[in-house]
Design a protein around this motif. Structure first.
Motif, PDB file in Angstrom:
ATOM      1  N   ALA A 194      59.126 -61.160  87.678  1.00  0.00           N
ATOM      2  CA  ALA A 194      57.748 -60.554  88.386  1.00  0.00           C
ATOM      3  C   ALA A 194      57.231 -59.258  87.931  1.00  0.00           C
ATOM      4  O   ALA A 194      56.050 -58.946  87.853  1.00  0.00           O
ATOM      5  CB  ALA A 194      58.278 -60.353  90.007  1.00  0.00           C
ATOM      6  N   GLU A 195      58.313 -58.356  87.597  1.00  0.00           N
ATOM      7  CA  GLU A 195      57.659 -57.252  86.889  1.00  0.00           C
ATOM      8  C   GLU A 195      56.947 -57.399  85.570  1.00  0.00           C
ATOM      9  O   GLU A 195      56.014 -56.920  85.316  1.00  0.00           O
ATOM     10  CB  GLU A 195      59.159 -56.018  86.855  1.00  0.00           C
ATOM     11  N   ALA A 196      57.731 -58.200  84.729  1.00  0.00           N
ATOM     12  CA  ALA A 196      56.952 -58.507  83.340  1.00  0.00           C
ATOM     13  C   ALA A 196      55.687 -59.281  83.549  1.00  0.00           C
ATOM     14  O   ALA A 196      54.829 -58.852  82.928  1.00  0.00           O
ATOM     15  CB  ALA A 196      57.795 -59.279  82.702  1.00  0.00           C
ATOM     16  N   TYR A 197      55.524 -60.124  84.647  1.00  0.00           N
ATOM     17  CA  TYR A 197      54.487 -61.040  84.894  1.00  0.00           C
ATOM     18  C   TYR A 197      53.183 -60.245  85.525  1.00  0.00           C
ATOM     19  O   TYR A 197      51.920 -60.314  85.028  1.00  0.00           O
ATOM     20  CB  TYR A 197      54.481 -62.159  85.803  1.00  0.00           C
ATOM     21  N   ALA A 201      58.377 -59.114  95.368  1.00  0.00           N
ATOM     22  CA  ALA A 201      57.983 -58.062  95.808  1.00  0.00           C
ATOM     23  C   ALA A 201      58.585 -56.823  95.269  1.00  0.00           C
ATOM     24  O   ALA A 201      57.974 -55.654  94.697  1.00  0.00           O
ATOM     25  CB  ALA A 201      58.238 -57.740  97.425  1.00  0.00           C
ATOM     26  N   ILE A 202      59.873 -57.016  94.943  1.00  0.00           N
ATOM     27  CA  ILE A 202      60.615 -55.780  94.252  1.00  0.00           C
ATOM     28  C   ILE A 202      60.142 -55.795  92.621  1.00  0.00           C
ATOM     29  O   ILE A 202      59.864 -54.435  92.139  1.00  0.00           O
ATOM     30  CB  ILE A 202      62.166 -56.366  94.288  1.00  0.00           C
ATOM     31  N   GLY A 203      59.774 -57.084  91.924  1.00  0.00           N
ATOM     32  CA  GLY A 203      59.020 -56.854  90.710  1.00  0.00           C
ATOM     33  C   GLY A 203      57.753 -55.957  90.716  1.00  0.00           C
ATOM     34  O   GLY A 203      57.741 -55.175  89.845  1.00  0.00           O
ATOM     35  N   ILE A 204      57.119 -56.448  91.672  1.00  0.00           N
ATOM     36  CA  ILE A 204      55.683 -55.547  91.723  1.00  0.00           C
ATOM     37  C   ILE A 204      55.776 -54.222  91.888  1.00  0.00           C
ATOM     38  O   ILE A 204      55.180 -53.612  91.368  1.00  0.00           O
ATOM     39  CB  ILE A 204      54.844 -56.274  92.974  1.00  0.00           C
ATOM     40  N   ARG A 257      65.098 -54.681 101.864  1.00  0.00           N
ATOM     41  CA  ARG A 257      65.498 -54.955 100.636  1.00  0.00           C
ATOM     42  C   ARG A 257      64.803 -54.258  99.418  1.00  0.00           C
ATOM     43  O   ARG A 257      65.209 -53.784  98.494  1.00  0.00           O
ATOM     44  CB  ARG A 257      65.576 -56.398 100.572  1.00  0.00           C
ATOM     45  N   VAL A 258      63.318 -54.585  99.662  1.00  0.00           N
ATOM     46  CA  VAL A 258      62.438 -53.969  98.605  1.00  0.00           C
ATOM     47  C   VAL A 258      62.805 -52.397  98.614  1.00  0.00           C
ATOM     48  O   VAL A 258      62.794 -52.059  97.353  1.00  0.00           O
ATOM     49  CB  VAL A 258      61.140 -54.372  98.847  1.00  0.00           C
ATOM     50  N   THR A 317      64.042 -50.438  95.368  1.00  0.00           N
ATOM     51  CA  THR A 317      62.968 -49.369  94.559  1.00  0.00           C
ATOM     52  C   THR A 317      63.047 -48.228  95.111  1.00  0.00           C
ATOM     53  O   THR A 317      61.975 -47.304  94.602  1.00  0.00           O
ATOM     54  CB  THR A 317      61.549 -50.232  94.714  1.00  0.00           C
ATOM     55  N   HIS A 318      64.073 -47.742  95.723  1.00  0.00           N
ATOM     56  CA  HIS A 318      64.090 -46.174  96.169  1.00  0.00           C
ATOM     57  C   HIS A 318      62.730 -46.181  96.806  1.00  0.00           C
ATOM     58  O   HIS A 318      62.295 -44.853  96.881  1.00  0.00           O
ATOM     59  CB  HIS A 318      64.228 -45.125  95.093  1.00  0.00           C
ATOM     60  N   ALA A 319      62.364 -46.894  97.800  1.00  0.00           N
ATOM     61  CA  ALA A 319      61.265 -47.091  98.558  1.00  0.00           C
ATOM     62  C   ALA A 319      59.923 -46.402  97.859  1.00  0.00           C
ATOM     63  O   ALA A 319      59.198 -45.779  98.633  1.00  0.00           O
ATOM     64  CB  ALA A 319      61.452 -45.832  99.836  1.00  0.00           C
ATOM     65  N   SER A 320      59.715 -47.066  96.959  1.00  0.00           N
ATOM     66  CA  SER A 320      58.546 -46.711  95.849  1.00  0.00           C
ATOM     67  C   SER A 320      57.192 -47.128  96.481  1.00  0.00           C
ATOM     68  O   SER A 320      56.034 -46.506  96.300  1.00  0.00           O
ATOM     69  CB  SER A 320      58.672 -46.978  94.427  1.00  0.00           C
TER      70      SER A 320
END
Length: 310
Positions: free
Chosen positions: A141-144, A171-174, A209-210, A214-217
């Protein structure tokens, strides 16, 4: 106002738009292959339709002296969906930038001296939002999603929202892609009629979980594409994650996703009732600041939401 945040007026809502795609299909008779509105940016007729839609919606905010988030019509403007419509990577970069520029022009023409109208990009899931069996892992997801987010950043967007997310991995990847690009994001999950994500995850568990990964980013979270009756019981908690929930874009209809996906007629629900339900949600969860609509809603629903919540 910082780029990371919505306008700092916690006692007053900031409005955003309603259900663009259903308005185009059912109210204006426009064919939208792949449920994608972004190709309308390519023609003067399409831009006129988009201008009509946003001026109807933001007119509600300006009449009431409220701030308004202008979200670009780019929900489907990513690689998988773009390829189905003949858009390669270069064309998608161009159209995502055009979407932000289009909204910036609207802002410049309509923003008053005392109002705030941030311009946000819009991201959608890689797979069909109504098919939770098609899930995307965090790294994928991050790459996409990174190229689309980079386009928003280059065009000068203030932030972006990712809507109709069905599971926490994507959601994590985004969120990771947004942090790497340096562009604030709000992540919006959809729920089924039982208040759980289509993946089966609880709303609070997904948000937690997100944040943990993601350190609550993310700047905040939202719920969209579900009726308030479907998720309000999930908000009946004093768990800390609830304070991370910053907005609602509900459906007008109480129908399930499966029923809506097969609907041949629009179910607009009751705008006055929807406004009252938003008021109840804001009384229960004061952090709900960004208020808009999703499937089946239009400017009449935004009018009633603004009337009920101010």
């Amino acid at each position: 106002m910082t780029r990371a945040n919505i306008p700092p007026r916690p006692s007053r809502p900031i409005l955003t738009d309603s259900g663009l795609e259903t308005w185009l299909i059912f109210e204006r008779g426009i064919d939208l292959p792949e449920f994608a509105a972004f190709p309308l940016l390519e023609t003067s007729e399409g831009r006129d339709l988009l201008t009509e839609y946003w001026e109807l919606n933001l007119g509600v905010a300006t009449a009431r002296g409220l701030d308004f988030i202008l979200g670009a019509p780019t929900w489907r403007a990513s690689a998988v969906w773009g390829a189905r419509l003949g858009y390669d990577a270069a064309a998608l970069d161009r159209i995502n930038r055009d979407g932000i520029a289009f909204m910036q022009d609207l802002r410049d023409r309509h923003q008053g001296p005392s109002s705030v109208m941030p311009v946000w990009g819009s991201v959608g899931p890689k797979s069909d939002a109504y098919k939770p069996d098609q899930q995307t892992g965090p790294a994928e997801a991050e790459a996409y999603h990174r190229p689309q987010i980079d386009s928003f950043k280059a065009a000068g967007a203030d932030a972006f929202t990712a809507q109709t997310l069905t599971h926490s991995d994507e959601a994590i990847g985004i969120a990771l892609a947004a942090r790497a690009a340096g562009l604030p994001c709000t992540l919006s999950f959809t729920t089924e009629t039982d208040g759980r994500l289509p993946s089966g995850e609880g709303l609070g568990a997904a948000i937690q979980r997100v944040d943990d990964a993601t350190h609550a980013s993310p700047a905040s979270y939202m719920i969209n594409c579900a009726h308030p009756d479907h998720f309000r019981d999930a908000l009946a908690t004093d768990a800390p994650w609830l304070q991370r929930l910053g907005g609602i874009r509900a459906n007008a209809s109480r129908l399930s996703h499966a029923a809506l996906d097969n609907a041949t007629e629009l179910d607009p629900g009751d705008p006055v009732e929807l406004g009252a339900l938003y008021r109840q949600l804001r009384e229960a969860v004061p952090s709900l600041t960004v208020l808009g609509g999703c499937c089946g809603t239009d400017h009449r629903h935004i009018e009633q939401i603004g009337k009920a919540c101010v």
